[in-house]
Design a protein around this motif. Structure first.
Motif, short mmCIF file in Angstrom:
data_model
loop_
_atom_site.label_atom_id
_atom_site.label_comp_id
_atom_site.label_asym_id
_atom_site.label_seq_id
_atom_site.Cartn_x
_atom_site.Cartn_y
_atom_site.Cartn_z
N HIS A 1 -9.38 3.24 -10.21
CA HIS A 1 -9.22 4.57 -10.84
C HIS A 1 -10.02 4.64 -12.12
O HIS A 1 -10.57 5.72 -12.46
N ARG B 1 -5.94 -1.54 -8.00
CA ARG B 1 -5.91 -0.09 -7.88
C ARG B 1 -6.22 0.57 -9.22
O ARG B 1 -6.95 1.59 -9.27
N LEU C 1 2.31 1.78 -3.48
CA LEU C 1 1.31 2.32 -4.43
C LEU C 1 1.08 3.80 -4.21
O LEU C 1 0.96 4.58 -5.18
N ARG C 2 0.99 4.18 -2.93
CA ARG C 2 0.80 5.62 -2.67
C ARG C 2 2.03 6.41 -3.15
O ARG C 2 1.88 7.51 -3.70
N GLU C 3 3.14 5.81 -3.01
CA GLU C 3 4.37 6.53 -3.45
C GLU C 3 4.41 6.65 -4.95
O GLU C 3 4.80 7.69 -5.50
N GLU D 1 1.78 6.85 -6.89
CA GLU D 1 0.76 7.83 -7.27
C GLU D 1 1.24 9.26 -7.02
O GLU D 1 0.92 10.17 -7.78
N SER D 2 1.99 9.44 -5.94
CA SER D 2 2.37 10.82 -5.57
C SER D 2 3.77 11.24 -6.07
O SER D 2 4.14 12.40 -5.98
N GLU E 1 0.85 -1.21 0.00
CA GLU E 1 0.00 0.00 0.00
C GLU E 1 0.88 1.24 0.00
O GLU E 1 0.58 2.23 -0.69
N ARG E 2 1.93 1.18 0.77
CA ARG E 2 2.83 2.35 0.80
C ARG E 2 3.47 2.59 -0.55
O ARG E 2 3.59 3.74 -1.01
#
Length: 806
Positions: free
Chosen positions: A52, A48, A14-16, A18-19, A11-12
């Motif tokens: 989206h 994910r 994926l967030r990284e 995306e950002s 999860e971390r």
């Protein structure tokens, strides 16, 4: 537990993803591939992505109606746009049709503007190029006119001002390439002119010096009448004029004249009373021009060193005298003119330029010149034996010194050298006057001067200060007591004093110093030269007694006139004779010594003449007695007495003491000579008859002495000269031995002047005679008794002599 941590990690990540910027996603993806849960992560990534996509789809569905409306509006706008395009195309066509003429005009205007810009550019370039060309043309003209300093200034302006403005053109490049060549040409030409100038002033330095010395002479004549005129102006313009010339020329004077270097021609100028200044004869513009040119070129030090080096060489040449300079005054004058000319030029350069030469350099040259000049003068003047030439040389040196002193050069060493030359001049004068005095003595007749008229008498008394009231009263014709020698010598002494005075003039000496120099020189003349000449005349062969008598009279009168010489020196030097520390003339002692020498020579000559007569004496020492007959004086003695009488008659003009001394000396010499004849060792036997003859001769001499041949003797003083001989002869002729032996040693002894030695010697000669006679008369009692008596007296005399020695 491990699955939960893995899910959290995925999860971390994926967030990284995306950002984070896509450029920096590499490390994140590598961490996924490095892990063992790659498949699980890919599944989470697909989930994910699908999430989206669903969100995008929802958003598009929400805005779809608005999109449809926008497309509808756009289609409407396209139709309107087509119409607008048609209108714009038509408008453009009409505008193009209408703008063709305008475009033609615009093109023409553009062309005109380009031409106008080109013209302005051309004018601007020409504005910068024309001054270059004009300046280069001016440079060429200045070079042709040999005006090199302005040409150099033009060259500097052309290089640093005009050419940079003109730009990069071919002719500018050519000019720029020629500028160093032109500089070198100007430098070399200026140096050539300077060399010509230096050569010219070397050749004409004597003319420059001659002019400066003439100007100094003129100034001296002005100074004698106008004492207020400053001496520093001799031979040179005032410093104010020199400074004005310097100020007007900028750095050390400007090259006002562009004429060729050298000596200016002043012969055609109009004659006037003033002597042209030395600087007026020389055109110094080559020096100034070359100095300015080298200064502008940044080579001033090079130029200064070259100029000073060349001038030092010229100084050494100028200071080298000719080998025959001492032969004529003109040789010295030319030598001095060259030196003066050299230093006049250096002095002018010193005061009209700034730093080309400085005071230290000029003083160094002057010190060099002084040392060489003084050495040369000492050497060459030592060859001179003409006092007139030495005097002219001294005047020339004084004028030379005064000229250079006017230019500020110290000349005290020259005047010190002149004082040294004074000794040499004095020696030359002494040699000349030695010849003069000898000529006067050789030409003199040693006779009193006969004077027939008053005019002749005044003529001699004007030459010699004769003061004799009794002689003045005598009628003409009469005779002066001295011979021609006296007035001639007195006049020559005055001439010598005048000659000494001439040398002392202009030496900046005080009256006392001049007086002292003259007196010392005169003393040397009197004590050395004149004294030697007088002794030479006195000791000369074939000088008779009459000449010696006249010498005594002459020296007596010269001795009496010495105080007139003292007054004469005081009058011409304006120094009273009684000044403290004033040198006194030794004339009195000189003439006294000469007179005493003449007196001694008279005594010597008189005795020599007496000896000549005595050589004629021919006594017969073995002569027998004359019985009762009368003896006569010997012929030689009669002639001698006659000679003495005639000689002493000439001595009437001599001082009484001299005549008395001569007479007494003659009588003593006769007495001594007769005594020597008696005691001569070669005469071994003397008879009584010979003693009687000698006694007769002595009586003749005593008669001469008693007659008083010379006045002034008191009583029988002159007879004392014969007293020794008289007592000896009386002792033997009277055979008075009893009295002699009894009274010997007593003050009242009759034979006080008879020495026992003399008596013994004569008695032994008589004993020899008696013995010879006794060979033939040994049986006569009287002869035997006489022989015994002689032997007894001889024994007693020997005892007397022994007692005296004891």
């Amino acid at each position: 537990m491990a699955s939960v941590e893995t899910a959290a990690e995925h999860e971390r990540i994926l967030r990284e993803i995306e950002s984070t910027d896509t450029n920096c996603i590499g490390p994140t993806l590598r961490s996924v591939y490095d892990g063992r849960e790659h498949g699980l992560f890919m599944e989470k990534l697909d989930v994910r992505i699908r999430n989206h996509d669903r969100e995008i789809e929802k958003m598009c569905n929400h805005h779809f109606q608005g999109f449809v409306d926008s497309i509808t509006e756009l289609l409407k706008v396209r139709g309107e746009a087509q119409k607008l395009k048609s209108q714009v195309t038509e408008t453009n066509r009409r505008l193009q049709d209408d703008g063709k003429e305008l475009m033609g005009s615009m093109e023409e205007l553009q062309l005109c503007r380009v031409q106008q810009r080109n013209i302005a550019t051309t004018i601007d370039k020409l504005t910068h190029c024309l001054p270059v060309l004009e300046m280069y043309s001016r440079l060429q003209e200045q070079m042709r006119a040999k005006r090199y300093y302005p040409a150099l200034r033009t060259l500097e302006q052309l290089e640093h001002t005009c050419l940079p403005r003109a730009g990069q053109y071919r002719f500018c490049s050519i000019m720029a390439e020629n500028i160093p060549k032109l500089r070198i040409q100007i430098r070399d030409t200026a140096m050539t002119q300077l060399r010509d100038f230096l050569e010219s002033i070397r050749k004409h330095s004597d003319k420059i010096g001659e002019t400066a010395i003439k100007q100094a002479q003129l100034q001296r004549s002005l100074d004698s009448s106008v004492s207020t005129q400053p001496r520093a102006l001799i031979g040179r313009r005032s410093r104010k004029e020199a400074a004005a010339a310097t100020d007007s020329g900028g750095h050390g004077g400007s090259p006002v004249s562009e004429q060729d270097s050298g000596i200016l021609d002043v012969e055609d100028e109009e004659e006037d009373d003033e002597v042209p200044g030395a600087q007026d004869l020389v055109d110094f513009s080559p020096v100034y021009r070359c100095l300015h040119i080298y200064t502008v070129l940044g080579l001033r030090d090079v130029f200064e060193n070259y100029y000073r080096k060349q001038r030092r060489k010229q100084a050494r040449l100028v200071l080298q005298p000719h080998s025959n300079m001492h032969e004529t005054l003109e040789g010295y004058r030319q030598y001095f003119n060259q030196i003066v000319g050299f230093f006049v030029v250096e002095d002018h350069v010193l005061h009209t330029t700034q730093g080309l030469v400085n005071r230290a350099y000029v003083e160094e040259l002057w010190e060099l010149a002084l040392s060489k000049l003084i050495a040369a003068l000492r050497t060459h003047s030592s060859y001179c034996d003409n006092p007139d030439l030495v005097l002219d040389l001294k005047n020339l040196i004084v004028l030379f010194a005064d000229t250079l002193q006017g230019y500020g050069f110290p000349v005290s060493q020259l005047f010190d050298m002149l004082l040294e030359m004074r000794e040499q001049y004095g020696e030359i004068l002494l040699k000349k006057w030695n010849i003069t005095f000898r000529q006067v003595l050789d030409q003199d007749n040693f006779s009193p001067i006969p004077v027939s008229t008053e005019q002749e008498y005044k003529h001699y008394t004007s030459q010699f200060p004769l003061q004799d009231p009794e002689l003045d009263k005598l009628p003409f014709p009469k005779k002066l007591p001295f011979s021609e020698f006296v007035p001639k010598v007195y006049c020559q002494l005055k001439e010598f004093i005048y000659a000494c005075l001439k040398y002392s003039e202009d030496l900046h000496l005080s009256s006392t110093e001049v007086d002292d120099m003259i007196r010392k020189s005169t003393n040397v003349l009197l004590t050395r030269t004149l004294s030697h000449c007088l002794h030479y005349a006195i000791k000369k062969k074939n000088v008779g007694l009459a000449e010696l008598v006249q010498v005594i009279i002459n020296t007596t009168h010269l001795e009496q006139c010495c105080h007139f010489l003292e007054e004469f020196i005081s009058n011409i030097t304006n120094v009273p004779p009684d000044t403290a520390n004033a040198t006194k003339l030794y004339g009195t002692s000189t003439f006294k010594d000469a007179r005493h020498a003449a007196e001694e020579e008279i005594y010597t000559n008189l005795n020599a003449k007496i000896d000549q007569f005595l050589q004629l004496a021919d006594y017969d020492w073995m002569a027998a007695g004359q019985g009762g007959g009368t003896l006569e004086a010997s012929d030689y003695l009669v002639d001698l007495i006659a000679f003495l009488k005639s000689t002493f008659s000439v001595f009437t003009n001599l001082p009484g003491k001299v005549a008395q001394t001569a007479c007494m000396s003659a009588c003593k010499h006769i007495s001594t000579s007769l005594m020597q004849l008696l005691l001569d060792p070669e005469v071994r036997q003397i008879s009584v008859g010979a003693l009687h003859q000698l006694n007769t001769d002595v009586k003749e001499c005593e008669g001469f002495a008693r007659a008083g041949p010379v006045a002034g003797f008191q009583g029988d003083t002159l007879l004392l000269a014969f007293s020794d001989l008289r007592q000896l002869l009386e002792l033997f002729t009277q055979w008075d031995w009893t009295t002699y032996l009894a009274d010997y040693g007593k003050p009242t002894c009759k034979y006080l002047r008879v020495s026992p030695h003399t008596a013994l010697a004569l008695l032994e000669k008589m004993r020899e005679t008696s013995r010879k006679n006794n060979v033939f008369a040994q049986f006569r009692k009287t002869d035997r008794d006489r022989q015994k008596l002689i032997d007894t007296i001889i024994k007693q005399l020997r005892n007397l002599i022994a007692q005296h020695h004891a």
